[in-house]
Write a protein that holds these residues in place. Structure first.
Motif, PDB file in Angstrom:
ATOM      1  N   GLU A   1       0.828  -1.205   0.000  1.00 27.34           N
ATOM      2  CA  GLU A   1       0.000   0.000   0.000  1.00 27.34           C
ATOM      3  C   GLU A   1       0.861   1.253   0.000  1.00 27.34           C
ATOM      4  O   GLU A   1       0.574   2.203  -0.727  1.00 27.34           O
ATOM      5  CB  GLU A   1      -0.941   0.026   1.218  1.00 27.34           C
ATOM      6  CG  GLU A   1      -2.120  -0.895   1.074  1.00 27.34           C
ATOM      7  CD  GLU A   1      -1.932  -2.216   1.794  1.00 27.34           C
ATOM      8  OE1 GLU A   1      -0.799  -2.521   2.217  1.00 27.34           O
ATOM      9  OE2 GLU A   1      -2.918  -2.951   1.924  1.00 27.34           O
TER      10      GLU A   1
ATOM     11  N   TYR B   1       1.075   6.432  -6.840  1.00 27.73           N
ATOM     12  CA  TYR B   1      -0.179   7.114  -7.167  1.00 27.73           C
ATOM     13  C   TYR B   1      -0.016   8.626  -7.066  1.00 27.73           C
ATOM     14  O   TYR B   1      -0.550   9.374  -7.879  1.00 27.73           O
ATOM     15  CB  TYR B   1      -1.289   6.626  -6.231  1.00 27.73           C
ATOM     16  CG  TYR B   1      -2.664   7.072  -6.624  1.00 27.73           C
ATOM     17  CD1 TYR B   1      -3.357   6.422  -7.634  1.00 27.73           C
ATOM     18  CD2 TYR B   1      -3.283   8.137  -5.982  1.00 27.73           C
ATOM     19  CE1 TYR B   1      -4.628   6.819  -8.004  1.00 27.73           C
ATOM     20  CE2 TYR B   1      -4.547   8.550  -6.343  1.00 27.73           C
ATOM     21  CZ  TYR B   1      -5.224   7.894  -7.354  1.00 27.73           C
ATOM     22  OH  TYR B   1      -6.480   8.290  -7.722  1.00 27.73           O
TER      23      TYR B   1
ATOM     24  N   GLN C   1       0.073  -4.903 -10.976  1.00 31.92           N
ATOM     25  CA  GLN C   1      -0.253  -3.576 -10.448  1.00 31.92           C
ATOM     26  C   GLN C   1       0.675  -2.492 -10.982  1.00 31.92           C
ATOM     27  O   GLN C   1       0.285  -1.322 -11.024  1.00 31.92           O
ATOM     28  CB  GLN C   1      -0.195  -3.595  -8.913  1.00 31.92           C
ATOM     29  CG  GLN C   1      -1.256  -4.487  -8.312  1.00 31.92           C
ATOM     30  CD  GLN C   1      -1.045  -4.743  -6.833  1.00 31.92           C
ATOM     31  OE1 GLN C   1       0.071  -4.835  -6.356  1.00 31.92           O
ATOM     32  NE2 GLN C   1      -2.137  -4.868  -6.111  1.00 31.92           N
TER      33      GLN C   1
ATOM     34  N   GLN D   1      -5.004  -1.336 -13.581  1.00 30.18           N
ATOM     35  CA  GLN D   1      -5.421  -2.199 -12.473  1.00 30.18           C
ATOM     36  C   GLN D   1      -4.813  -1.700 -11.158  1.00 30.18           C
ATOM     37  O   GLN D   1      -5.479  -1.692 -10.127  1.00 30.18           O
ATOM     38  CB  GLN D   1      -4.955  -3.632 -12.749  1.00 30.18           C
ATOM     39  CG  GLN D   1      -5.291  -4.611 -11.649  1.00 30.18           C
ATOM     40  CD  GLN D   1      -4.666  -5.985 -11.908  1.00 30.18           C
ATOM     41  OE1 GLN D   1      -4.358  -6.336 -13.033  1.00 30.18           O
ATOM     42  NE2 GLN D   1      -4.478  -6.740 -10.850  1.00 30.18           N
TER      43      GLN D   1
ATOM     44  N   GLU E   1      -3.907   1.410 -10.433  1.00 35.28           N
ATOM     45  CA  GLU E   1      -4.592   2.647 -10.040  1.00 35.28           C
ATOM     46  C   GLU E   1      -5.930   2.337  -9.381  1.00 35.28           C
ATOM     47  O   GLU E   1      -6.288   2.931  -8.366  1.00 35.28           O
ATOM     48  CB  GLU E   1      -4.813   3.558 -11.259  1.00 35.28           C
ATOM     49  CG  GLU E   1      -3.556   4.266 -11.699  1.00 35.28           C
ATOM     50  CD  GLU E   1      -3.808   5.282 -12.804  1.00 35.28           C
ATOM     51  OE1 GLU E   1      -4.872   5.940 -12.795  1.00 35.28           O
ATOM     52  OE2 GLU E   1      -2.930   5.422 -13.666  1.00 35.28           O
ATOM     53  N   LYS E   2      -6.675   1.394  -9.973  1.00 35.41           N
ATOM     54  CA  LYS E   2      -7.969   0.999  -9.390  1.00 35.41           C
ATOM     55  C   LYS E   2      -7.777   0.429  -7.993  1.00 35.41           C
ATOM     56  O   LYS E   2      -8.544   0.713  -7.076  1.00 35.41           O
ATOM     57  CB  LYS E   2      -8.664  -0.042 -10.281  1.00 35.41           C
ATOM     58  CG  LYS E   2      -9.411   0.539 -11.439  1.00 35.41           C
ATOM     59  CD  LYS E   2      -9.955  -0.550 -12.318  1.00 35.41           C
ATOM     60  CE  LYS E   2     -11.449  -0.697 -12.168  1.00 35.41           C
ATOM     61  NZ  LYS E   2     -12.020  -1.542 -13.229  1.00 35.41           N
ATOM     62  N   TRP E   3      -6.731  -0.399  -7.818  1.00 38.52           N
ATOM     63  CA  TRP E   3      -6.431  -1.004  -6.525  1.00 38.52           C
ATOM     64  C   TRP E   3      -6.171   0.085  -5.483  1.00 38.52           C
ATOM     65  O   TRP E   3      -6.737   0.042  -4.390  1.00 38.52           O
ATOM     66  CB  TRP E   3      -5.235  -1.946  -6.662  1.00 38.52           C
ATOM     67  CG  TRP E   3      -4.630  -2.377  -5.372  1.00 38.52           C
ATOM     68  CD1 TRP E   3      -5.185  -3.222  -4.455  1.00 38.52           C
ATOM     69  CD2 TRP E   3      -3.355  -1.998  -4.848  1.00 38.52           C
ATOM     70  NE1 TRP E   3      -4.323  -3.382  -3.388  1.00 38.52           N
ATOM     71  CE2 TRP E   3      -3.199  -2.643  -3.610  1.00 38.52           C
ATOM     72  CE3 TRP E   3      -2.335  -1.180  -5.303  1.00 38.52           C
ATOM     73  CZ2 TRP E   3      -2.061  -2.485  -2.827  1.00 38.52           C
ATOM     74  CZ3 TRP E   3      -1.205  -1.028  -4.531  1.00 38.52           C
ATOM     75  CH2 TRP E   3      -1.083  -1.677  -3.307  1.00 38.52           C
TER      76      TRP E   3
ATOM     77  N   GLU F   1      -7.126   3.293  -5.609  1.00 39.64           N
ATOM     78  CA  GLU F   1      -8.334   4.091  -5.412  1.00 39.64           C
ATOM     79  C   GLU F   1      -9.405   3.339  -4.624  1.00 39.64           C
ATOM     80  O   GLU F   1     -10.026   3.899  -3.722  1.00 39.64           O
ATOM     81  CB  GLU F   1      -8.902   4.538  -6.762  1.00 39.64           C
ATOM     82  CG  GLU F   1      -8.030   5.572  -7.450  1.00 39.64           C
ATOM     83  CD  GLU F   1      -8.398   5.799  -8.911  1.00 39.64           C
ATOM     84  OE1 GLU F   1      -9.272   5.088  -9.453  1.00 39.64           O
ATOM     85  OE2 GLU F   1      -7.775   6.697  -9.516  1.00 39.64           O
ATOM     86  N   GLU F   2      -9.624   2.062  -4.974  1.00 41.03           N
ATOM     87  CA  GLU F   2     -10.745   1.324  -4.378  1.00 41.03           C
ATOM     88  C   GLU F   2     -10.390   0.669  -3.046  1.00 41.03           C
ATOM     89  O   GLU F   2     -11.225   0.620  -2.150  1.00 41.03           O
ATOM     90  CB  GLU F   2     -11.263   0.281  -5.365  1.00 41.03           C
ATOM     91  CG  GLU F   2     -11.886   0.919  -6.592  1.00 41.03           C
ATOM     92  CD  GLU F   2     -12.216  -0.081  -7.698  1.00 41.03           C
ATOM     93  OE1 GLU F   2     -12.057  -1.301  -7.482  1.00 41.03           O
ATOM     94  OE2 GLU F   2     -12.626   0.374  -8.781  1.00 41.03           O
ATOM     95  N   ASP F   3      -9.176   0.135  -2.912  1.00 39.54           N
ATOM     96  CA  ASP F   3      -8.821  -0.583  -1.694  1.00 39.54           C
ATOM     97  C   ASP F   3      -8.027   0.272  -0.715  1.00 39.54           C
ATOM     98  O   ASP F   3      -8.429   0.461   0.424  1.00 39.54           O
ATOM     99  CB  ASP F   3      -8.002  -1.848  -2.019  1.00 39.54           C
ATOM    100  CG  ASP F   3      -8.800  -2.865  -2.823  1.00 39.54           C
ATOM    101  OD1 ASP F   3     -10.015  -2.684  -2.969  1.00 39.54           O
ATOM    102  OD2 ASP F   3      -8.194  -3.833  -3.294  1.00 39.54           O
TER     103      ASP F   3
ATOM    104  N   SER G   1      -9.709   3.789   0.208  1.00 39.76           N
ATOM    105  CA  SER G   1     -10.947   3.595   0.975  1.00 39.76           C
ATOM    106  C   SER G   1     -10.614   3.109   2.401  1.00 39.76           C
ATOM    107  O   SER G   1     -11.301   3.512   3.343  1.00 39.76           O
ATOM    108  CB  SER G   1     -11.898   2.629   0.266  1.00 39.76           C
ATOM    109  OG  SER G   1     -11.317   1.358   0.158  1.00 39.76           O
ATOM    110  N   LYS G   2      -9.563   2.300   2.550  1.00 34.99           N
ATOM    111  CA  LYS G   2      -9.135   1.902   3.902  1.00 34.99           C
ATOM    112  C   LYS G   2      -8.693   3.116   4.699  1.00 34.99           C
ATOM    113  O   LYS G   2      -9.032   3.263   5.866  1.00 34.99           O
ATOM    114  CB  LYS G   2      -7.943   0.937   3.826  1.00 34.99           C
ATOM    115  CG  LYS G   2      -8.289  -0.515   3.739  1.00 34.99           C
ATOM    116  CD  LYS G   2      -7.029  -1.349   3.924  1.00 34.99           C
ATOM    117  CE  LYS G   2      -7.070  -2.569   3.053  1.00 34.99           C
ATOM    118  NZ  LYS G   2      -5.788  -3.290   3.019  1.00 34.99           N
TER     119      LYS G   2
END
Length: 81
Positions: free
Chosen positions: A3, A10, A47, A63, A65-67, A69-71, A74-75
């Motif tokens: 992360e 990112y 990734q 993929q 970037e989505k990881w 943004e989404e995971d 959001s955590k």
């Protein structure tokens, strides 16, 4: 650690950076990470990738970037509220 590396990429210009620069940024934040090992594993996961094999830069894939943004984000948002 994935992360942390993902967040650095990112936040980097054009979503790319070198292993040395990622290491420097994380160490200045007090995070000790074996960045080359994490980058290698993240490449296998799809990734990140090297846009130019002759340059030491790594870039987030769509993929990746989505990881982030989404995971990952959001955590972080969940911890802040």
């Amino acid at each position: 650690h994935y992360e942390a590396v993902g967040l650095v990429l990112y936040a980097s210009e054009e979503r790319k950076n070198t292993a040395a620069q990622i290491t420097k940024l994380l160490e200045s934040s007090g995070i000790k990470v074996m960045v080359p090992a994490r980058l290698n594993e993240m490449t296998k996961r799809g990734q990140i990738f090297k846009p130019d094999p002759n340059k030491p830069e790594f870039k987030l894939t769509i993929q990746g970037e989505k990881w982030v943004e989404e995971d990952v984000l959001s955590k972080l948002r969940g911890k802040m509220s």
